[in-house]
Design an enzyme around this catalytic site. Structure first.
Site, mmCIF file in Angstrom:
data_model
loop_
_atom_site.group_PDB
_atom_site.id
_atom_site.type_symbol
_atom_site.label_atom_id
_atom_site.label_comp_id
_atom_site.label_asym_id
_atom_site.label_seq_id
_atom_site.Cartn_x
_atom_site.Cartn_y
_atom_site.Cartn_z
ATOM 1 N N THR A 1 110.827 39.270 9.025
ATOM 2 C CA THR A 1 109.810 38.617 8.182
ATOM 3 C C THR A 1 108.989 39.654 7.411
ATOM 4 O O THR A 1 108.108 39.287 6.635
ATOM 5 C CB THR A 1 108.851 37.746 9.019
ATOM 6 O OG1 THR A 1 108.261 38.558 10.049
ATOM 7 C CG2 THR A 1 109.574 36.573 9.660
ATOM 8 N N TYR B 1 105.993 30.027 20.021
ATOM 9 C CA TYR B 1 105.107 31.150 19.664
ATOM 10 C C TYR B 1 103.997 31.282 20.707
ATOM 11 O O TYR B 1 103.764 32.359 21.247
ATOM 12 C CB TYR B 1 104.531 30.872 18.281
ATOM 13 C CG TYR B 1 103.608 31.932 17.721
ATOM 14 C CD1 TYR B 1 104.077 33.208 17.418
ATOM 15 C CD2 TYR B 1 102.271 31.637 17.444
ATOM 16 C CE1 TYR B 1 103.231 34.164 16.853
ATOM 17 C CE2 TYR B 1 101.427 32.584 16.885
ATOM 18 C CZ TYR B 1 101.904 33.850 16.587
ATOM 19 O OH TYR B 1 101.066 34.792 16.028
HETATM 20 P P1 NAD Z 1 104.538 39.418 9.673
HETATM 21 O O1 NAD Z 1 105.643 38.465 9.839
HETATM 22 O O2 NAD Z 1 104.129 39.817 8.297
HETATM 23 O O3 NAD Z 1 104.850 40.767 10.478
HETATM 24 C C1 NAD Z 1 105.583 40.795 11.673
HETATM 25 C C2 NAD Z 1 106.570 41.945 11.592
HETATM 26 O O4 NAD Z 1 107.346 41.989 12.809
HETATM 27 C C3 NAD Z 1 107.572 41.767 10.448
HETATM 28 O O5 NAD Z 1 107.627 42.941 9.676
HETATM 29 C C4 NAD Z 1 108.899 41.488 11.154
HETATM 30 O O6 NAD Z 1 110.007 41.912 10.411
HETATM 31 C C5 NAD Z 1 108.694 42.243 12.460
HETATM 32 N N1 NAD Z 1 109.536 41.761 13.556
HETATM 33 C C6 NAD Z 1 109.656 40.488 14.019
HETATM 34 N N2 NAD Z 1 110.534 40.449 15.043
HETATM 35 C C7 NAD Z 1 110.967 41.728 15.236
HETATM 36 C C8 NAD Z 1 111.874 42.333 16.135
HETATM 37 N N3 NAD Z 1 112.548 41.617 17.062
HETATM 38 N N4 NAD Z 1 112.079 43.664 16.069
HETATM 39 C C9 NAD Z 1 111.426 44.415 15.150
HETATM 40 N N5 NAD Z 1 110.549 43.894 14.260
HETATM 41 C C10 NAD Z 1 110.328 42.561 14.303
HETATM 42 O O7 NAD Z 1 103.305 38.832 10.476
HETATM 43 P P2 NAD Z 1 101.792 39.324 10.559
HETATM 44 O O8 NAD Z 1 100.957 38.247 10.027
HETATM 45 O O9 NAD Z 1 101.666 40.692 10.009
HETATM 46 O O10 NAD Z 1 101.588 39.365 12.136
HETATM 47 C C11 NAD Z 1 101.630 40.604 12.852
HETATM 48 C C12 NAD Z 1 101.259 40.347 14.309
HETATM 49 O O11 NAD Z 1 99.948 39.789 14.384
HETATM 50 C C13 NAD Z 1 102.199 39.360 15.009
HETATM 51 O O12 NAD Z 1 102.423 39.803 16.329
HETATM 52 C C14 NAD Z 1 101.410 38.069 15.002
HETATM 53 O O13 NAD Z 1 101.753 37.260 16.092
HETATM 54 C C15 NAD Z 1 99.976 38.572 15.086
HETATM 55 N N6 NAD Z 1 99.024 37.588 14.499
HETATM 56 C C16 NAD Z 1 98.905 37.453 13.141
HETATM 57 C C17 NAD Z 1 97.994 36.528 12.626
HETATM 58 C C18 NAD Z 1 97.768 36.363 11.143
HETATM 59 O O14 NAD Z 1 96.874 35.592 10.746
HETATM 60 N N7 NAD Z 1 98.489 37.049 10.278
HETATM 61 C C19 NAD Z 1 97.237 35.732 13.496
HETATM 62 C C20 NAD Z 1 97.431 35.883 14.859
HETATM 63 C C21 NAD Z 1 98.307 36.833 15.352
#
Ligand code: NAD
Ligand code: UDP
Length: 319
Positions: free
Chosen positions: A42, A152
């Site tokens: 993603t 999730y």
């Molecule tokens: P995002 O999807 O932009 O980033 C997640 C990244 O993880 C991506 O680059 C994806 O390619 C990578 N990824 C996923 N599965 C993987 C795997 N198996 N191996 C290696 N890489 C993998 O999402 P984000 O919004 O940047 O979220 C980042 C973190 O923060 C996540 O853990 C998410 O749960 C947490 N989070 C985000 C929000 C928000 O509002 N954006 C809120 C709560 C929690």
């Protein structure tokens, strides 16, 4: 050291994503070296393109549900890999469960091997559809484990549990950040979340798709505040979960109207069915972060939205 903290070698999973790439920027700016691991499911390489020539930055394309074997000792492991938007984790339910469980286990294994510190990116979703508002860290939540969001929520709840088990059993110095809704540059316009959807629709003069009657609430934090809070927690001596988010709560209908105003769009609202188990309210209680980290958000919703809108406008056809 540039920021007064010791220079560290940091392994960051999910570093090519929205939040992860901003974290890479801050860590490099503060003089640390970063090994960014991401399978780009993603995330996007463009998010870290500007760092690839930096000698303190290394990118490894790898799925962290498979064993992680860094070639050098690391001081800190930041585990941010996971699909994060509801559309993404509904598209990848098993990969989401695996990255939260196997991925967290693997990342903790690296921390254990090198006696490194460890941070888990957790989420406000561990509170589910909360019956308490705002949500303090002591609230256990209201989660439907077999509902669509369960893949999730339960992955992250497991991730918190195993992180604290490694702390208690193996003495790893762990941090758990419960991230609430965050927005800013580098969000994908098609990631399905409310802010990118609404901005994209408003800029295209299409109707803004409000799910349900729009009375459900969220509280949106601007990315610079989020990264600042995460960095403060990283450098703290806390081991229990800490909420980081902006407590300024707004209904989704009000958010849609605000975005129409701020983009001077002629778009209307189109009401669509509310997805199952969509939380009715969400607002962080940030008393703990204020007291222990001396952190609170500085960017208000309007200011933040303007910056996010400007970024989307400047992307044009690039996204
Ligand atoms: P995002 O999807 O932009 O980033 C997640 C990244 O993880 C991506 O680059 C994806 O390619 C990578 N990824 C996923 N599965 C993987 C795997 N198996 N191996 C290696 N890489 C993998 O999402 P984000 O919004 O940047 O979220 C980042 C973190 O923060 C996540 O853990 C998410 O749960 C947490 N989070 C985000 C929000 C928000 O509002 N954006 C809120 C709560 C929690
Ligand atoms: N939402 C909406 N229209 C959209 C996208 C989202 O009304 O086009 C609603 C969604 O149902 C939820 C809120 O906006 O109530 C926030 O959704 P988002 O996907 O941004 O994050 P969530 O907090 O649900 O994980």
């Amino acid at each position: 050291m540039l920021d007064g903290f010791v220079q560290m070698k940091i392994l960051l999973t999910g570093g090519a994503g929205f939040i992860g790439s901003h974290l890479c920027d801050l860590l490099i700016r503060n003089g640390h070296s970063v090994i960014c691991i991401d399978n780009l499911i993603t995330g996007k390489k463009e998010n870290i393109q500007h760092l690839l020539s930096n000698p303190n930055f290394k990118f490894i394309q790898h799925d962290v549900t498979k064993q992680i074997r860094p070639k050098e000792k690391v001081d800190y492991v930041l585990h941010f890999a996971s699909p994060a938007s509801p559309v993404d984790y509904l598209k990848y339910p098993i990969k989401t469960l695996k990255v939260g469980s196997l991925g967290t286990h693997n990342a903790l294994g690296v921390a254990k091997k090198y006696k490194a510190k460890f941070m888990l990116a957790s989420t406000s979703e561990i509170y589910g559809d909360p019956l308490v508002n705002p949500q303090p860290e002591t609230y256990y939540g209201n989660v439907n484990c077999i509902g669509p969001r369960g893949v999730y929520d339960e992955a992250k709840r497991f991730a918190e549990a195993i992180t604290l088990a490694y702390h208690k059993k193996h003495g790893i110095d762990v941090k758990i950040v419960r991230i609430f809704n965050t927005h800013g540059p580098r969000m994908r316009k098609n990631d399905g979340r409310a802010i990118p959807n609404f901005i994209d629709q408003a800029l295209k003069k299409e109707p803004l798709t409000v799910y349900g009657d729009g009375s459900q609430t969220r509280s949106f934090c601007y990315i610079s505040d989020m990264i600042d809070g995460i960095y403060k927690l990283m450098n703290s001596n806390l081991n229990d979960p800490v909420n980081i988010g902006n407590p300024d709560e707004i209904t989704i209908l009000e958010l849609a109207k605000r975005i129409i105003e701020l983009t001077s769009s002629k778009s209307k609202i189109a009401y669509k069915p509310l997805p199952a188990d969509d939380p009715k309210v969400r607002r962080p209680d940030i008393t703990l972060a204020k007291k222990k980290l001396n952190w609170q958000p500085k960017v208000n919703l309007e200011e933040g939205l303007k910056k996010t809108i400007d970024w989307f406008k400047n992307q044009g056809g690039l996204l």
